[in-house]
Design a protein around this motif. Structure first.
Motif, PDB file in Angstrom:
ATOM      1  N   VAL A  34       0.694  -1.237  -0.051  1.00 56.89           N
ATOM      2  CA  VAL A  34       0.079  -0.103  -0.054  1.00 56.89           C
ATOM      3  C   VAL A  34       0.938   1.358   0.007  1.00 56.89           C
ATOM      4  CG1 VAL A  34      -1.823  -1.118   1.111  1.00 56.89           C
ATOM      5  CG2 VAL A  34      -0.198  -0.014   2.529  1.00 56.89           C
ATOM      6  N   THR A  35       0.371   2.253  -0.389  1.00 58.74           N
ATOM      7  CA  THR A  35       0.963   3.609  -0.629  1.00 58.74           C
ATOM      8  C   THR A  35       1.104   4.131   1.104  1.00 58.74           C
ATOM      9  OG1 THR A  35      -0.908   4.911  -1.121  1.00 58.74           O
ATOM     10  CG2 THR A  35       0.731   4.329  -2.766  1.00 58.74           C
ATOM     11  N   ILE A  36       2.357   4.830   1.408  1.00 55.84           N
ATOM     12  CA  ILE A  36       2.303   5.344   2.734  1.00 55.84           C
ATOM     13  C   ILE A  36       1.390   6.529   2.849  1.00 55.84           C
ATOM     14  CG2 ILE A  36       4.735   4.813   2.887  1.00 55.84           C
ATOM     15  CD1 ILE A  36       5.638   7.645   2.236  1.00 55.84           C
ATOM     16  N   ILE A  37       1.026   6.951   3.939  1.00 57.92           N
ATOM     17  CA  ILE A  37      -0.140   7.926   4.161  1.00 57.92           C
ATOM     18  C   ILE A  37       0.479   9.319   3.232  1.00 57.92           C
ATOM     19  CG2 ILE A  37       0.943   8.852   6.517  1.00 57.92           C
ATOM     20  CD1 ILE A  37      -2.300   8.920   7.145  1.00 57.92           C
ATOM     21  N   GLU A  38       1.758   9.668   3.458  1.00 57.13           N
ATOM     22  CA  GLU A  38       2.088  10.741   2.765  1.00 57.13           C
ATOM     23  C   GLU A  38       1.773  10.828   1.311  1.00 57.13           C
ATOM     24  OE1 GLU A  38       4.301  10.245   6.526  1.00 57.13           O
ATOM     25  OE2 GLU A  38       4.089   8.873   4.589  1.00 57.13           O
ATOM     26  N   ARG A  39       2.233   9.663   0.710  1.00 61.13           N
ATOM     27  CA  ARG A  39       1.853   9.548  -0.837  1.00 61.13           C
ATOM     28  C   ARG A  39       0.392   9.564  -1.280  1.00 61.13           C
ATOM     29  NH1 ARG A  39       4.537   8.698  -5.605  1.00 61.13           N
ATOM     30  NH2 ARG A  39       2.673   8.714  -7.200  1.00 61.13           N
ATOM     31  N   ARG A  58      -8.969  15.762   7.627  1.00 60.33           N
ATOM     32  CA  ARG A  58      -9.093  14.996   8.484  1.00 60.33           C
ATOM     33  C   ARG A  58      -8.208  13.826   8.591  1.00 60.33           C
ATOM     34  NH1 ARG A  58     -14.393  13.274   7.347  1.00 60.33           N
ATOM     35  NH2 ARG A  58     -14.895  15.124   6.579  1.00 60.33           N
ATOM     36  N   ILE A  59      -7.696  13.351   7.474  1.00 60.96           N
ATOM     37  CA  ILE A  59      -6.657  12.314   7.216  1.00 60.96           C
ATOM     38  C   ILE A  59      -5.170  12.818   7.889  1.00 60.96           C
ATOM     39  CG2 ILE A  59      -5.164  10.973   5.678  1.00 60.96           C
ATOM     40  CD1 ILE A  59      -7.666  11.075   3.884  1.00 60.96           C
ATOM     41  N   VAL A  60      -5.015  14.165   7.477  1.00 60.30           N
ATOM     42  CA  VAL A  60      -3.760  14.775   7.883  1.00 60.30           C
ATOM     43  C   VAL A  60      -4.089  15.081   9.591  1.00 60.30           C
ATOM     44  CG1 VAL A  60      -2.316  16.865   7.954  1.00 60.30           C
ATOM     45  CG2 VAL A  60      -3.286  15.806   5.854  1.00 60.30           C
ATOM     46  N   GLY A  61      -4.744  15.595   9.844  1.00 64.93           N
ATOM     47  CA  GLY A  61      -5.046  15.598  11.379  1.00 64.93           C
ATOM     48  C   GLY A  61      -5.090  14.352  12.182  1.00 64.93           C
ATOM     49  N   VAL A  65      -1.891  13.734  14.980  1.00 64.92           N
ATOM     50  CA  VAL A  65      -2.399  13.185  16.478  1.00 64.92           C
ATOM     51  C   VAL A  65      -1.661  11.831  16.654  1.00 64.92           C
ATOM     52  CG1 VAL A  65      -4.117  12.787  17.952  1.00 64.92           C
ATOM     53  CG2 VAL A  65      -4.529  14.714  16.473  1.00 64.92           C
ATOM     54  N   GLU A  66      -1.669  11.129  15.890  1.00 67.64           N
ATOM     55  CA  GLU A  66      -1.179   9.528  15.996  1.00 67.64           C
ATOM     56  C   GLU A  66       0.357   9.447  15.787  1.00 67.64           C
ATOM     57  OE1 GLU A  66      -3.946   7.118  13.557  1.00 67.64           O
ATOM     58  OE2 GLU A  66      -5.398   7.805  14.595  1.00 67.64           O
ATOM     59  N   ALA A  67       0.759  10.592  15.263  1.00 65.67           N
ATOM     60  CA  ALA A  67       2.361  10.822  15.183  1.00 65.67           C
ATOM     61  C   ALA A  67       2.753   9.637  14.219  1.00 65.67           C
ATOM     62  CB  ALA A  67       3.056  10.357  16.428  1.00 65.67           C
ATOM     63  N   ARG A  68       1.873   9.586  13.029  1.00 63.83           N
ATOM     64  CA  ARG A  68       2.088   8.637  11.912  1.00 63.83           C
ATOM     65  C   ARG A  68       2.546   9.415  10.827  1.00 63.83           C
ATOM     66  NH1 ARG A  68      -1.793   5.356   9.972  1.00 63.83           N
ATOM     67  NH2 ARG A  68      -3.409   6.988  10.318  1.00 63.83           N
ATOM     68  N   LEU A  69       2.695  10.691  10.697  1.00 68.08           N
ATOM     69  CA  LEU A  69       3.008  11.686   9.532  1.00 68.08           C
ATOM     70  C   LEU A  69       4.328  12.240   9.372  1.00 68.08           C
ATOM     71  CD1 LEU A  69       1.354  12.754   6.925  1.00 68.08           C
ATOM     72  CD2 LEU A  69       0.888  14.763   8.444  1.00 68.08           C
ATOM     73  N   LEU A  74       6.030  14.512   3.300  1.00 69.49           N
ATOM     74  CA  LEU A  74       4.853  15.087   2.792  1.00 69.49           C
ATOM     75  C   LEU A  74       5.230  16.356   2.122  1.00 69.49           C
ATOM     76  CD1 LEU A  74       1.839  14.980   2.296  1.00 69.49           C
ATOM     77  CD2 LEU A  74       1.516  16.151   4.647  1.00 69.49           C
ATOM     78  N   ALA A  75       5.895  17.036   2.641  1.00 70.50           N
ATOM     79  CA  ALA A  75       6.338  18.505   1.815  1.00 70.50           C
ATOM     80  C   ALA A  75       6.981  18.246   0.555  1.00 70.50           C
ATOM     81  CB  ALA A  75       7.263  19.308   2.812  1.00 70.50           C
ATOM     82  N   VAL A  76       7.946  17.149   0.700  1.00 68.40           N
ATOM     83  CA  VAL A  76       8.648  16.762  -0.853  1.00 68.40           C
ATOM     84  C   VAL A  76       7.570  16.452  -1.866  1.00 68.40           C
ATOM     85  CG1 VAL A  76      10.317  15.157  -1.948  1.00 68.40           C
ATOM     86  CG2 VAL A  76      10.666  16.238   0.179  1.00 68.40           C
ATOM     87  N   LEU A  77       6.593  15.512  -1.449  1.00 67.16           N
ATOM     88  CA  LEU A  77       5.505  15.029  -2.153  1.00 67.16           C
ATOM     89  C   LEU A  77       4.588  16.355  -2.709  1.00 67.16           C
ATOM     90  CD1 LEU A  77       4.835  11.723  -0.437  1.00 67.16           C
ATOM     91  CD2 LEU A  77       5.839  12.001  -2.691  1.00 67.16           C
ATOM     92  N   LEU A  78       4.308  17.129  -1.895  1.00 64.06           N
ATOM     93  CA  LEU A  78       3.275  18.333  -2.386  1.00 64.06           C
ATOM     94  C   LEU A  78       3.874  19.318  -3.015  1.00 64.06           C
ATOM     95  CD1 LEU A  78       1.229  18.617   1.061  1.00 64.06           C
ATOM     96  CD2 LEU A  78       0.776  17.452  -1.119  1.00 64.06           C
ATOM     97  N   ASP A  79       5.488  19.469  -3.049  1.00 66.98           N
ATOM     98  CA  ASP A  79       5.988  20.498  -3.810  1.00 66.98           C
ATOM     99  C   ASP A  79       5.542  20.691  -5.057  1.00 66.98           C
ATOM    100  OD1 ASP A  79       7.861  22.812  -3.713  1.00 66.98           O
ATOM    101  OD2 ASP A  79       9.478  21.582  -4.595  1.00 66.98           O
TER     102      ASP A  79
END
Length: 92
Positions: A34-39, A58-61, A65-69, A74-79
């Motif tokens: 599966v893809t990682i959450i950031e992807r 909500r996914i990001v939040g 909160v769960e310290a999984r991000l 994420l910044a690299v993928l969103l650039d």
């Protein structure tokens, strides 16, 4: 569902997304790749027709909160998407 080659499906509720995935973008969950959450977040934001901003927020939040991000990943993928939203990545 993310696939390597261009394909179509007639199954209702199934959307195919063609993309090149880096090894770092994939993990194994319950025996399935599966893809990682950031992807996943980046793919949803990159999809003009399938990304519901409230749902993605909500996914990001939840991930924060769960310290999984991994915010740096994420910044690299969103650039590459920043120009679409008239934003620029802030390098700290």
């Amino acid at each position: 569902m993310c696939i390597r080659d261009r394909r179509r499906t007639i199954r209702p509720g199934v959307r195919l997304h063609q993309a090149h995935l880096e090894a770092a973008d994939v993990t194994i969950a319950e025996g399935l790749p599966v893809t990682i959450i950031e992807r996943t977040i980046a793919d949803l934001l990159g999809s003009r027709s399938h990304g519901d901003p409230e749902h993605i927020a909500r996914i990001v939040g939840d991930a924060l909160v769960e310290a999984r991000l991994d915010v740096d990943r994420l910044a690299v993928l969103l650039d590459p998407l920043a120009a679409r939203y008239k934003l620029s990545l802030i390098h700290i």
